[in-house]
Every structure is written in C-alpha cells, then in structure tokens.
Design a protein around this motif. Structure first.
Motif, short mmCIF file in Angstrom:
data_model
loop_
_atom_site.label_atom_id
_atom_site.label_comp_id
_atom_site.label_asym_id
_atom_site.label_seq_id
_atom_site.Cartn_x
_atom_site.Cartn_y
_atom_site.Cartn_z
N ASP A 138 0.80 -1.23 0.00
CA ASP A 138 0.00 0.00 0.00
C ASP A 138 0.84 1.28 0.00
OD1 ASP A 138 -2.76 -1.17 0.24
OD2 ASP A 138 -1.87 -1.98 2.06
N ARG A 139 2.09 1.18 -0.42
CA ARG A 139 2.95 2.37 -0.47
C ARG A 139 2.49 3.27 -1.61
NH1 ARG A 139 7.91 3.66 -2.65
NH2 ARG A 139 8.17 1.57 -3.46
N GLN A 140 2.06 4.49 -1.27
CA GLN A 140 1.51 5.42 -2.24
C GLN A 140 2.61 6.04 -3.09
OE1 GLN A 140 -0.93 9.41 -1.63
NE2 GLN A 140 -1.80 7.70 -0.52
N VAL A 141 2.42 5.98 -4.42
CA VAL A 141 3.37 6.57 -5.36
C VAL A 141 2.79 7.85 -5.94
CG1 VAL A 141 4.64 6.19 -7.53
CG2 VAL A 141 4.29 4.30 -5.94
N VAL A 142 1.52 7.80 -6.33
CA VAL A 142 0.78 8.97 -6.82
C VAL A 142 -0.39 9.16 -5.86
CG1 VAL A 142 -0.63 9.89 -8.71
CG2 VAL A 142 1.47 8.61 -9.22
N PRO A 143 -0.55 10.36 -5.28
CA PRO A 143 -1.59 10.59 -4.27
C PRO A 143 -3.01 10.32 -4.79
CG PRO A 143 -0.32 12.59 -4.67
CD PRO A 143 0.20 11.55 -5.60
N PHE A 144 -3.91 10.00 -3.87
CA PHE A 144 -5.32 9.78 -4.20
C PHE A 144 -6.00 11.13 -4.38
CE2 PHE A 144 -4.16 6.21 -1.31
CZ PHE A 144 -4.19 5.21 -2.26
N GLN A 145 -5.82 11.72 -5.53
CA GLN A 145 -6.40 13.03 -5.79
C GLN A 145 -7.04 13.14 -7.15
OE1 GLN A 145 -2.98 15.57 -5.32
NE2 GLN A 145 -2.37 15.36 -7.47
N TYR A 146 -6.92 12.12 -7.97
CA TYR A 146 -7.39 12.21 -9.34
C TYR A 146 -8.77 11.58 -9.51
CZ TYR A 146 -2.61 13.55 -10.21
OH TYR A 146 -1.41 14.21 -10.18
N ASP A 147 -9.55 12.16 -10.43
CA ASP A 147 -10.86 11.59 -10.76
C ASP A 147 -10.70 10.35 -11.62
OD1 ASP A 147 -12.34 13.62 -9.42
OD2 ASP A 147 -11.84 14.97 -11.07
N TYR A 148 -9.57 10.27 -12.32
CA TYR A 148 -9.30 9.09 -13.15
C TYR A 148 -7.81 9.05 -13.49
CZ TYR A 148 -9.49 5.55 -16.76
OH TYR A 148 -9.27 4.41 -17.48
N ILE A 149 -7.28 7.85 -13.58
CA ILE A 149 -5.92 7.63 -14.07
C ILE A 149 -6.03 6.57 -15.16
CG2 ILE A 149 -3.61 6.77 -13.55
CD1 ILE A 149 -3.94 7.81 -10.72
N ALA A 150 -5.62 6.92 -16.37
CA ALA A 150 -5.69 6.00 -17.51
C ALA A 150 -4.59 4.94 -17.40
CB ALA A 150 -5.55 6.78 -18.82
N PRO A 151 -4.74 3.84 -18.13
CA PRO A 151 -3.68 2.82 -18.13
C PRO A 151 -2.34 3.39 -18.60
CG PRO A 151 -5.67 1.95 -19.12
CD PRO A 151 -5.89 3.42 -18.92
N LEU A 152 -1.27 2.82 -18.10
CA LEU A 152 0.09 3.24 -18.43
C LEU A 152 0.36 3.03 -19.92
CD1 LEU A 152 2.73 4.20 -17.05
CD2 LEU A 152 3.37 1.80 -16.89
N ARG A 153 0.95 4.00 -20.57
CA ARG A 153 1.39 3.91 -21.96
C ARG A 153 2.85 4.24 -22.00
NH1 ARG A 153 -2.41 6.00 -26.79
NH2 ARG A 153 -3.26 3.94 -26.98
N SER A 154 3.65 3.26 -22.39
CA SER A 154 5.11 3.39 -22.29
C SER A 154 5.44 3.68 -20.83
CB SER A 154 5.65 4.46 -23.22
OG SER A 154 5.40 4.10 -24.56
N SER A 155 5.82 4.90 -20.51
CA SER A 155 6.14 5.20 -19.11
C SER A 155 5.30 6.34 -18.55
CB SER A 155 7.63 5.54 -18.99
OG SER A 155 7.90 6.71 -19.76
N VAL A 156 4.22 6.73 -19.25
CA VAL A 156 3.36 7.83 -18.78
C VAL A 156 1.89 7.44 -18.89
CG1 VAL A 156 5.03 9.63 -19.39
CG2 VAL A 156 3.28 8.94 -21.04
N CYS A 157 1.05 8.21 -18.21
CA CYS A 157 -0.39 8.00 -18.34
C CYS A 157 -1.12 9.32 -18.17
CB CYS A 157 -0.89 6.97 -17.34
SG CYS A 157 -0.82 7.52 -15.63
N LEU A 158 -2.31 9.35 -18.70
CA LEU A 158 -3.20 10.50 -18.62
C LEU A 158 -3.91 10.48 -17.27
CD1 LEU A 158 -4.65 12.79 -20.30
CD2 LEU A 158 -6.40 11.08 -20.76
N VAL A 159 -4.04 11.65 -16.65
CA VAL A 159 -4.80 11.77 -15.40
C VAL A 159 -5.85 12.86 -15.58
CG1 VAL A 159 -2.95 10.94 -13.90
CG2 VAL A 159 -3.13 13.39 -14.37
#
Length: 170
Positions: free
Chosen positions: A136-157
């Motif tokens: 449960d180690r948080q990498v990206v905070p719980f603040q987004y309405d949506y996080i898209a699947p990873l593409r290469s090394s980035v994703c849409l939020v």
C-alpha cells in the motif's frame, strides 16, 4: 492408482492436481496420492490458473496451485481473478490483493484495483484514484478523478475538468 476406490467423483484440474468427492465433500490430492486438501469442502471453483476457491458452511477458503496449499481460511468474503500471480480479495465492500502464497500485497481498502506497471497498481480509494505499490505504499496521491492505463512510461490523469500526464513515479 492415485485414488483407488476412495472417490465417487473425480475432477482432473491438471496432471498433478485431482479434486475428488467422498460422500458430499471435496478434497484434493497430487499425482502421488498425497493429500493437498482434506475432503471438508462442499464445492470448489477455479478462480484462475493459480487459485481455487473452496466452500464450506458458506465460508470461503483459497487454495494456491503454485504453493500447493490453502493460503487463506475464511478470512475473506470472496475472491476474483486478477493475474497469474495475484488474486483479488473482498472484505465487505473493500478490495485487496494477495500473491500466490497468501502474502497481502494490498490491504482490502480499495473500491477498484487495476494493474498499472509490473509492481504498481491503479487504485480507487474513497472515490479518488492514485497509484500504489505493494504494501500500500503510495506513489501517486489519491487526488485524481481518473488515471488512464500506463502507456510506455506515462499515463493520462483527470483532475476535475483538467487533464495532465504523470509517469510511473508520479
């Protein structure tokens, strides 16, 4: 013979895993006849190639095919396929993950869990999306309405009406 005159029904799950019914209860043995699961279960269901759900008295246990043992005994309310290595568990309305030997990877506290990268997961926690790693180690905070699947090394939020891009490190 592996199950000589001891079963009224046999279900071959693989060349090394045989479920058998003795009376009204199911158990399992390996190809050498070694008991893997005692015949104490009313039914069993394959959750995935790695996991089998066992039912006794309305309670669920989970057998791990790779570890050749029961890894949870009535601790969770249900199990769902997730990946070859992980199984999703439900406790109340919350979801978590176990690995194939029963180690808790994500504590049951999420409403949704999706694979993000090899050791990271997109999760919905209290209505917001974030990214966590094992334990449960948080990498990206719980603040987004949506996080898209990873593409290469980035994703849409998505955050409110705005969109952005994050990498697997946040």
């Amino acid at each position: 013979e592996i199950l000589s005159n001891m079963a009224v029904e046999i279900n071959i799950l693989s060349d090394s895993l045989f479920f058998y019914r003795r009376g009204n209860l199911w158990g399992a043995v390996d190809r050498n006849g070694r008991q893997l699961v005692a015949p104490d279960y009313e039914s069993f269901t394959r959750v995935s190639a790695s996991f089998i759900k066992l039912v006794a008295d309305g309670r669920y246990s989970l057998y791990s095919v790779p570890c050749k043992r029961i890894i949870t005994d009535s601790e969770y309310e249900d199990f769902y396929a997730f990946s070859l290595r992980y199984v999703m568990v439900r406790l109340g309305k919350q979801l978590g993950l176990l690995d194939w030997c029963g180690q808790v990877i994500l504590t049951p506290r999420y409403s949704e869990i999706q694979m993000y990268a090899s050791a990271s997961f997109r999760v919905n926690y209290q209505g917001k999306w974030g990214i966590v790693e094992a334990d449960d180690r948080q990498v990206v905070p719980f603040q987004y309405d949506y996080i898209a699947p990873l593409r290469s090394s980035v994703c849409l939020v998505k955050y409110g009406r705005s969109f952005g891009v994050v990498n697997e490190k946040g």
